[in-house]
Design a protein around this motif. Structure first.
Motif, PDB file in Angstrom:
ATOM      1  N   ASP A  64      52.393  18.437 132.730  1.00  0.00           N
ATOM      2  CA  ASP A  64      52.911  18.358 134.097  1.00  0.00           C
ATOM      3  C   ASP A  64      52.387  17.109 134.820  1.00  0.00           C
ATOM      4  O   ASP A  64      53.146  16.403 135.507  1.00  0.00           O
ATOM      5  N   ALA A 257      48.314  20.979 143.616  1.00  0.00           N
ATOM      6  CA  ALA A 257      49.306  22.021 143.342  1.00  0.00           C
ATOM      7  C   ALA A 257      49.412  22.294 141.841  1.00  0.00           C
ATOM      8  O   ALA A 257      49.518  23.457 141.407  1.00  0.00           O
ATOM      9  N   LEU A 258      49.365  21.242 141.031  1.00  0.00           N
ATOM     10  CA  LEU A 258      49.422  21.424 139.578  1.00  0.00           C
ATOM     11  C   LEU A 258      48.156  22.095 139.058  1.00  0.00           C
ATOM     12  O   LEU A 258      48.219  22.949 138.167  1.00  0.00           O
ATOM     13  N   LYS A 260      46.285  24.203 140.678  1.00  0.00           N
ATOM     14  CA  LYS A 260      46.367  25.617 141.058  1.00  0.00           C
ATOM     15  C   LYS A 260      47.359  26.367 140.178  1.00  0.00           C
ATOM     16  O   LYS A 260      47.134  27.540 139.840  1.00  0.00           O
ATOM     17  N   LYS A 261      48.430  25.711 139.803  1.00  0.00           N
ATOM     18  CA  LYS A 261      49.418  26.342 138.924  1.00  0.00           C
ATOM     19  C   LYS A 261      48.778  26.815 137.626  1.00  0.00           C
ATOM     20  O   LYS A 261      49.133  27.877 137.088  1.00  0.00           O
ATOM     21  N   HIS A 262      47.792  26.044 137.139  1.00  0.00           N
ATOM     22  CA  HIS A 262      47.151  26.361 135.862  1.00  0.00           C
ATOM     23  C   HIS A 262      45.752  26.949 136.030  1.00  0.00           C
ATOM     24  O   HIS A 262      45.034  27.114 135.043  1.00  0.00           O
TER      25      HIS A 262
END
Length: 279
Positions: A64, A257-258, A260-262
């Motif tokens: 990502d 944001a990325l 937190k996504k992972h």
């Protein structure tokens, strides 16, 4: 200075910052002309880069993040999948432009490589929840057995940590059990051959996501280093372009944001770093 003048100055500064963020980032002429960046990736290390077992699609934080970096730079990605051991030879023979895999930024690697560091990392102690009611902090493991891959830096780091935090404090030493890799380490832990294990902090996060409640991290990582995107040592223009793109992603919130996504927000950096990893 009047309030109106102050507000005007602040507005001009914000406008200048916004304009700078839209300026093209300088790229090597060959990459700019091609419009493509060749990125090596080893897709077997969740949550950083791995294949979705249901679709076989490439996923992970690194995938990502690198995709967003390429977007900022206005480039298409040509992914080159390979084993981790092939990444450095591919970089030094110009088969790829940079590595999108997690690679520890070590001074010993900088004779041939340079790094854009993008997350902090380190060896994390963890245990099976059902077997560790009496283990709540790392020193609770003094005198007990901990498994970790023998070929990684985690093995000597754990030995040194035991010497400093157990033996030097009058506690019994940790028995460090060397394994053949992450899978073997997890097997030893599951089969209760050891009381805890040590693997990379990001991998422990992933294990916790896959098996909610089954494992628990013990304290914080016992060491700290940087994971970096690796470049040939002489490729400073592309390296600096990627660092600048990463800083833009940090500034606009995409990076966090990325993370937190992972589930990796605890490993965030405030800015891109160049060759900042320690031994």
């Amino acid at each position: 200075m009047s309030i109106r003048t102050s507000l005007l100055a602040a507005g001009l500064a914000l406008a200048a910052t916004a304009a700078a963020a839209q300026q093209p980032i300088p790229l090597p002429e060959a990459v700019k002309s091609a419009g493509v960046v060749r990125i090596g990736i080893e897709a077997t290390y969740p949550p950083m880069a791995y294949k979705d077992p249901a679709t076989n699609e490439r996923r992970g934080f690194n995938v990502d993040l690198v995709t967003e970096i390429a977007r900022v730079l206005g480039l298409r990605i040509q992914w080159e999948e390979m084993a981790f051991a092939q990444l450095i030879p591919a970089l030094t023979t110009n088969r790829i432009d940079f590595s999108g895999s997690s690679m520890t930024d070590l001074p010993s690697r900088r004779d041939r490589l340079s790094f854009v560091d993008y997350v902090s990392t380190g060896p994390q102690i963890f245990a099976m929840t059902a077997q560790s009611s009496d283990i709540n902090q790392p020193t609770d493991l003094c005198g007990k057995a901990i498994a970790t891959p023998r070929t990684t830096a985690y093995f000597p780091t754990l030995q040194a940590w035991s010497q400093a935090n157990c033996v030097a404090q009058g506690r019994p030493a940790i028995t460090v059990v060397g394994t053949e890799g992450a899978t073997a380490t997890r097997t030893d832990l599951r089969q209760n051959r050891v009381q805890a294990a040590v693997l990379g902090a990001e991998y422990v996060v992933y294990l916790g996501q896959q098996e909610p409640g089954a494992i628990k991290a013990i304290g914080t990582p016992i060491g700290r280093n940087m994971s970096g995107l690796a470049f040939p040592k002489e490729s400073t223009v592309l390296r600096d372009a990627v660092a600048a793109a990463l800083d833009r992603l940090i500034a606009d919130g995409t990076y966090m944001a990325l993370l937190k996504k992972h589930g990796l927000e605890a490993q965030a950096l405030a800015r891109a770093e160049i060759d900042a990893g320690q031994p």
